[in-house]
Design an enzyme around this catalytic site. Sequence first.
Site, PDB file in Angstrom:
ATOM      1  N   ASP A  27       0.876  -1.171   0.000  1.00  0.00           N
ATOM      2  CA  ASP A  27       0.000   0.000   0.000  1.00  0.00           C
ATOM      3  C   ASP A  27       0.918   1.228   0.000  1.00  0.00           C
ATOM      4  OD1 ASP A  27      -2.292   1.733   0.657  1.00  0.00           O
ATOM      5  OD2 ASP A  27      -1.344   1.837   2.639  1.00  0.00           O
ATOM      6  N   ASP A  29      -0.211   5.185   0.818  1.00  0.00           N
ATOM      7  CA  ASP A  29      -0.451   6.229   1.825  1.00  0.00           C
ATOM      8  C   ASP A  29      -0.598   5.639   3.225  1.00  0.00           C
ATOM      9  OD1 ASP A  29      -2.263   7.506  -0.810  1.00  0.00           O
ATOM     10  OD2 ASP A  29      -0.568   8.564   0.062  1.00  0.00           O
ATOM     11  N   GLY A  70     -10.096   7.421  -1.365  1.00  0.00           N
ATOM     12  CA  GLY A  70     -10.244   8.110  -2.647  1.00  0.00           C
ATOM     13  C   GLY A  70     -10.496   9.592  -2.433  1.00  0.00           C
ATOM     14  N   GLY A  71      -9.637  10.428  -3.016  1.00  0.00           N
ATOM     15  CA  GLY A  71      -9.759  11.873  -2.800  1.00  0.00           C
ATOM     16  C   GLY A  71     -11.043  12.457  -3.350  1.00  0.00           C
ATOM     17  N   HIS A  96     -10.170  18.191  -7.533  1.00  0.00           N
ATOM     18  CA  HIS A  96      -9.213  17.108  -7.273  1.00  0.00           C
ATOM     19  C   HIS A  96      -7.979  17.228  -8.171  1.00  0.00           C
ATOM     20  CE1 HIS A  96      -7.725  12.885  -7.052  1.00  0.00           C
ATOM     21  NE2 HIS A  96      -7.929  13.168  -5.775  1.00  0.00           N
ATOM     22  N   LYS A  99      -5.800  19.780  -6.581  1.00  0.00           N
ATOM     23  CA  LYS A  99      -5.177  19.165  -5.393  1.00  0.00           C
ATOM     24  C   LYS A  99      -4.029  18.251  -5.786  1.00  0.00           C
ATOM     25  CE  LYS A  99      -4.888  15.345  -2.655  1.00  0.00           C
ATOM     26  NZ  LYS A  99      -4.635  13.916  -3.001  1.00  0.00           N
ATOM     27  N   THR A 138      -4.698   5.704  -4.206  1.00  0.00           N
ATOM     28  CA  THR A 138      -4.337   7.063  -4.629  1.00  0.00           C
ATOM     29  C   THR A 138      -4.126   7.145  -6.132  1.00  0.00           C
ATOM     30  OG1 THR A 138      -3.006   8.959  -3.960  1.00  0.00           O
ATOM     31  CG2 THR A 138      -1.819   6.934  -4.420  1.00  0.00           C
ATOM     32  N   ASP A 197      -1.892  -0.196   6.095  1.00  0.00           N
ATOM     33  CA  ASP A 197      -1.881   0.644   7.317  1.00  0.00           C
ATOM     34  C   ASP A 197      -3.254   0.899   7.894  1.00  0.00           C
ATOM     35  OD1 ASP A 197      -2.567   3.959   6.643  1.00  0.00           O
ATOM     36  OD2 ASP A 197      -2.600   2.423   5.074  1.00  0.00           O
TER      37      ASP A 197
HETATM   38  C1  XBP Z   1      -5.129   6.373   0.507  1.00  0.00           C
HETATM   39  C2  XBP Z   1      -6.304   7.044  -0.077  1.00  0.00           C
HETATM   40  C3  XBP Z   1      -6.085   8.043  -1.166  1.00  0.00           C
HETATM   41  C4  XBP Z   1      -5.382   9.269  -0.600  1.00  0.00           C
HETATM   42  C5  XBP Z   1      -5.659  10.491  -1.448  1.00  0.00           C
HETATM   43  O1  XBP Z   1      -4.710   5.456  -0.458  1.00  0.00           O
HETATM   44  O2  XBP Z   1      -7.424   6.746   0.287  1.00  0.00           O
HETATM   45  O3  XBP Z   1      -7.348   8.407  -1.664  1.00  0.00           O
HETATM   46  O4  XBP Z   1      -5.904   9.557   0.696  1.00  0.00           O
HETATM   47  O5  XBP Z   1      -5.230  10.258  -2.765  1.00  0.00           O
HETATM   48  P1  XBP Z   1      -3.873   4.097  -0.016  1.00  0.00           P
HETATM   49  P2  XBP Z   1      -6.172  10.712  -3.994  1.00  0.00           P
HETATM   50  O6  XBP Z   1      -3.826   4.045   1.506  1.00  0.00           O
HETATM   51  O7  XBP Z   1      -4.658   2.958  -0.629  1.00  0.00           O
HETATM   52  O8  XBP Z   1      -2.516   4.278  -0.617  1.00  0.00           O
HETATM   53  O9  XBP Z   1      -6.638  12.124  -3.688  1.00  0.00           O
HETATM   54  O10 XBP Z   1      -5.291  10.634  -5.210  1.00  0.00           O
HETATM   55  O11 XBP Z   1      -7.284   9.710  -4.006  1.00  0.00           O
HETATM   56 MG    MG Z   2      -3.017   3.323   3.190  1.00  0.00          MG
END
Ligand code: XBP
Ligand code: MG
Length: 266
Positions: A27, A29, A70-71, A96, A99, A138, A197
């Site tokens: 993963d 983020d 998802g943003g 978005h 951003k 993301t 995470d």
């Molecule tokens: C984390 C998410 C992503 C980010 C924001 O992704 O939920 O949406 O918070 O990125 P992961 P975007 O933990 O699966 O890596 O704005 O591009 O969606």
């Molecule tokens: Mg994550």
Amino acid sequence: MKPCLYFSVYLHFLILSAMSLQAVFFDVDGTLANTEKDGHRVAFNKAFTELKLNWQWDAAIYGELLKIAGGKERLRHFIETRLNEEVTKYDVIEIHKVKTRHYTELLKTGAIPLRKGIHRLLKELKSAGVRMAIVTTTTPANVEALLEGTLNHDSESFFEFIAAGDIVPHKKPAPDIYQYALDQARLNAGDCIAIEDSDNGIRAAEGAGLKTVITVNDYTKTHDFSKADLVVSDAGEPGEPFTVLSGNPFNCSMLDFNLLQKISQT
Ligand code: XBP
Ligand code: MG
């Protein structure tokens, strides 16, 4: 011991070693790097300011909104549930996009480093011949910016592919993105381990049948990880052992090939 018993023990050993760990799906983020509070949240706020929207997400509000992966989906959820307004009143796609521009500019500077032990783990798994890929909600450009800002062009040598964002119809906690990665890698779930995470992440990975190791962070340490094979504070480093929050660390003190191999054989 009777000869047939020797043979069955040897056969069992052969089967176990044959079931070796084939791939690790990472993963992004909160796992590769702590990108949410000081990365995504900051970029959202910069976009709101640039577009003259009088919205600002503090760390606490953002932590609550993070339950929506998802943003774009997070923005829509905010407009509907916090502003109680019609989503169609705003151009969410455009917000978005702005951003994402702010986010990628920030990450390319190396402003947010990889988490403790991640670079060591990537190098170790590569040396052990374990395949690796990225599996994230993301936007793909965000992943490239993180890898450029932290690994330069070394990243291509680690990850076979990046499964990210809108490439699947349903984002985490749906299993789609992990199923997509298994299909891409032509592997069975039992040959792979996911490193995640969050509760959205483990639900997605477990939903696709993968064993899951969790490295918690401030936003996710209270999430439900009862289905995880191991929950630790971070990947750890030699001399800087991780803290085990649940699961069997097999007497290891950091995430490494040996530990992940043992987990994959349970
Ligand atoms: C984390 C998410 C992503 C980010 C924001 O992704 O939920 O949406 O918070 O990125 P992961 P975007 O933990 O699966 O890596 O704005 O591009 O969606
Ligand atoms: Mg994550």
